[in-house]
Every structure is written in C-alpha cells, then in structure tokens.
Design an enzyme around this catalytic site. Sequence first.
Site, short mmCIF file in Angstrom:
data_model
loop_
_atom_site.label_atom_id
_atom_site.label_comp_id
_atom_site.label_asym_id
_atom_site.label_seq_id
_atom_site.Cartn_x
_atom_site.Cartn_y
_atom_site.Cartn_z
N GLU A 139 10.34 5.85 26.06
CA GLU A 139 9.36 6.30 27.06
C GLU A 139 7.95 6.45 26.49
O GLU A 139 6.97 6.30 27.21
CB GLU A 139 9.83 7.61 27.72
CG GLU A 139 9.82 8.87 26.87
CD GLU A 139 11.09 9.08 26.03
OE1 GLU A 139 11.80 8.09 25.75
OE2 GLU A 139 11.34 10.23 25.63
N HIS A 149 12.99 7.03 21.46
CA HIS A 149 12.32 7.49 22.69
C HIS A 149 11.44 6.36 23.23
O HIS A 149 10.23 6.36 23.00
CB HIS A 149 11.44 8.70 22.37
CG HIS A 149 12.21 9.96 22.16
ND1 HIS A 149 12.41 10.88 23.15
CD2 HIS A 149 12.84 10.43 21.07
CE1 HIS A 149 13.12 11.89 22.67
NE2 HIS A 149 13.39 11.64 21.41
N CYS A 174 18.07 9.06 23.39
CA CYS A 174 18.23 9.97 22.25
C CYS A 174 19.47 10.86 22.42
O CYS A 174 20.58 10.40 22.16
CB CYS A 174 16.95 10.77 22.02
SG CYS A 174 16.87 11.41 20.35
N1 GLN Z 1 19.24 17.09 19.66
C1 GLN Z 1 19.43 15.76 19.24
C2 GLN Z 1 19.07 15.56 17.78
O1 GLN Z 1 18.35 16.34 17.21
C3 GLN Z 1 18.65 14.79 20.13
C4 GLN Z 1 17.19 15.00 20.09
C5 GLN Z 1 16.47 14.30 21.21
O2 GLN Z 1 17.04 13.99 22.25
N2 GLN Z 1 15.19 14.07 21.04
O3 GLN Z 1 19.50 14.62 17.19
#
Ligand code: GLN
Length: 542
Positions: A513, A511, A385
């Site tokens: 995970e 994500h 992410c």
């Molecule tokens: N801060 C970033 C976004 O909002 C990544 C978010 C994250 O890593 N879950 O796009």
Amino acid sequence: MAKFIFVTGGVVSSIGKGIATASLGRMLRNRGYTVAPVKLDPYINVDAGTMNPYQHGEVFVTEDGAETDLDLGHYERFMDVNCTGGSSVTTGKVYQSVIAAERRGDYLGATVQVIPHVTNEIKRRITSIAREQEADIVIAEIGGTVGDIESLPFLEAIRQMRGEFGIENTLYVHVTLIPSVGPWGEVKTKPTQHSVIKLREIGISPDLLICRTDVELTQDVREKISLFCGVPPQAVMQSMTLPTIYEVPVVYEEYGLGDYVSKRLGLEDHPAKEEQLNKWRELVEIIKNPRHEVNIAVVGKYTGNGDAYKSISEALIHAGITNHCRVKVQWIESDELEKGRPIEDFLSGVDGLIVAPGFGARGVEGKIEAIRHVRENGTPFLGICFGLQMAVIEYARNVCGLSGANSEEVETNAAYPVIHLLPDQKEVQDKGASMRLGSYPCNLTVGSLAASIYAESRITERHRHRYEVNNDFRGMLEKAGMVISGVSPDYRLVEMIELPKHPYFIATQAHPEFKSRPNRPHPLFEGLVRAAVRKCEGVSLA
Ligand code: GLN
C-alpha cells in the site's frame, strides 16, 4: 539555491493541511520542478513508529525504512516522489541531535537554548533535505495548529529563514477554517483573523491563505479576509470539500493558485504544465464517474479511525482508476467476527477481502475465520503483512490439520509456531525503529500469479514487521498446495504466498500500500479489484 514554502494551520486541526501541502507540491511538479516535501511534527516522539494508530493514524514507512507521519503518504501519492527519513522532522529527533551535540562538547561551553541551538537544528534539517534531494523547492508543513506551545520553535525557525533566504525565495501559506454558523449559515472570518494575528505575533505574515469552507465565499468575504489578514485578494483561496481529495490540485489550479505561487517565487512556467494537469484531470474523472462498483471488506483492528489504514484505502482508490471502478470499503473490526455471529453475516455481499497489517493477539481468530471463508468460497483475497501470517496459520490449521498452529506473537508457546521470531529479532530490547523496516528485494517464482501481476521476476517492497514464516513448515505448506511465490534473494524469508486453485488468493509479508500512486496503482491491489469486478459481474473466475 532552493526555494521554501512553509505551510501552517490555523483555527482547528484536521482541516486538510496535508492535502493542501501535497496539492501545492503536485502543481509545482506539473511545472517540471523537483519538489522535496518535509513534515515538521512538534511531538516529542522521535518518530511515529511507537504511536497508536487509533490516536495518530497510520505509520507510513519510507523506502529507507523510516516510520513516519501519514502525511508523508499524501506527499508521495500526490507528488509522485519518494520521501526519506529526513522528510520527517520531529521535536524528538531535533532534541536528540542537540543533546548528543551538547554531550560531545560541540557547543564549546555555551548555554544550550531553544534559540539558537534548537532552531538552528530545525533549519539544518530543512535545508539538508533541499541538498539531499537536489530540490528546486522544499515544501515544509508544520504539524499542529498555530497557537500550540509545542510548535513555537518550528515557527521561529521558519520565521528566521525568510531573513536568511529572502522574500523572493520563501512563501508562507496558512490553511484555516471559515465556519458558517447560525440559522442562515453566516460565514465567519473572525477565527481566521485571530489565527493570522497569532501568526503575526510570532513574526510571520502569511502570503497566501487557503480557507477551508463548506459554502462559496463571496467576493465581499474574500475582500474582508484580504483586508484584515494583509494578503492580496487573489491569495485568498477558497477550498471547499470535494468528492475526492485528488481533485484538490485541479481546483487550486483553476483558481489560479499555481500561477500565483509561481509568480511570487519567480518560477518559470513550464510548457508541459497543461498536459500534466490534464492527465491528473483524467484520473479524477474516473474516480468520480466509474463504470463499475465493488465492495471490498477490510478486516483490521483499528477500523474505528479512518486514518489508521490510510494508504490501504488510497491504494484501493488507485486500483479502482485502472479498473474503472468505485471501490466501496466495508471496514470490519476483527473482534466483531469473534462474537458468535456467522461469518456470512459479514462477508456474504463482499466481492473481495483484505486482511490488514496488525500487531498483538486481539482479533486474530476473527481474521483467521474471515480468511477461511474467502479461501473456501473463492472470494478474492489480499493479505498484507499480518494478513499473510494469518493466511499461513489458517492454512496450517484447516488444510494441513495442525490445529495448534499459531504465531509466536499471539501464543508464545504455540504447539506449531508457523510464524515465529527470527533469531536476530530475539535480542531486540527497544521497541522504537527495531523492526525489519524499509525496502527489501524479493524474487518471484516463475509462473506464479505474483510474477504475472507484477510482470517482473525481481521486485522490491517496503516492510515493517518482526515475525516471519517459520521455514520448518515451508515444505508442509507447499505439499498441501500453497505456493511460496516470493522469497528473499537468499531464500531465507517467505515474502509472498498464493493458492493456485483459487481465483485470487495472494498475500505479502510487505506493505504494498505504501508504494501505490494514483498514476501508478500497485499491481496487488489492481489485481484484487480486477478479480472483484469479475466476481461481482458474474464473469467466470476460473
Ligand atoms: N505483527 C506482525 C509482525 O511484527 C505483523 C506486522 C504488520 O502487519 N505490519 O511481524
């Protein structure tokens, strides 16, 4: 009709109530039952999405996009089920519904009170999970510790449910701590006795005690607990700290807990139980005695709290199972990388790097620097992410030569906003539940590393973010050698990137995970650990 198991906690928090709940669920799944877990959290936040991971640990995202407590992650991993938003009930959600109903006039002029209106809403939510998931058994864990003011309406609701569903369909499990004190390590049952007294004051007599302890409980001690707390001696389960949490269901089963619960709830034994248990035993055996060992560094912003990246550390353990490998995690606080020490000091002995999800500007330059190092040195890398966004910035700056490249999240007026906010996110005012959340499909590019490790061309992954790769820079990145290996079905969103000349350099906007399970490790983590083993053991990575 479903049966209900309620899990409460006593004495202190953080004694593994979530793992105990998840392990009970595993044992029932081994017996072929459909189990729906639910977490009842007494906090007033509507969901965990607005809570700081430092304080509360990771925010776990379900398939349907709910931002929930990290215990749901334990449930999914142990029971191999998918939770939904309904699996997480908070005081905030309960009051939101009750107040909305009051405004609509549903209560027909009644005075709206904790009993019955709030307790009815709690019961409605617990029973609707049973219906929604067609569950044989609902396991409801109540957050916090018995004696907390906040949890009283939840305890009252579960007390009432015994009256409604009958003793043969309800089971109260109380997880407590048995400390040992003094120079001889004397075992003390008093805190448990008091906790059970507190529970009885509320009208709940536990059927089963799970006693967390660092020393073996003698027969005498168990009999004493049984006498004082009014549970049969075979229902006093000693639960010692084990080398791996995944061993807990095995130990519970060997102790006879599964059979006790089954008998008490009138559940039939299942012929596949032993086979299922043996499969689980095999996983545990590998976790305890693997053939290989690698060091994976995880760079993040909340590494001071071991729970803040819970699903990542568990996904690495799972990936270790299929690779027969112990994954030692080296947590690196990202702003430590910005204090002038050479990056080699942090990463020289490392076999792989994960750049973790994150928010905000702090520590960003440290993450980018770590990515530069592993990209240039051929160290396996997985970006998750925010980790993908940092990898794109790093490439734009150091390979494409756009030194002012950044994310709009970090620098609103960046010269080259390679990561930016999508127009539909620009209007969003509220912070709660307003990100791109939950499961989305993604098409993988034929011939890419992503397509080969997933062994599929169309995947789905869970998301939690606001920002995206800016399509204006896609062509430039690709021309410079970055492969966009995953895109949304409408091609608008970059979901995965990779570098073909590198042994393992891959990042995802999702994500992964959250979907890893001990019996089904996630391919991206599996691939990372496989590449790390090869690097560590000097196998050519080309
Ligand atoms: N801060 C970033 C976004 O909002 C990544 C978010 C994250 O890593 N879950 O796009």
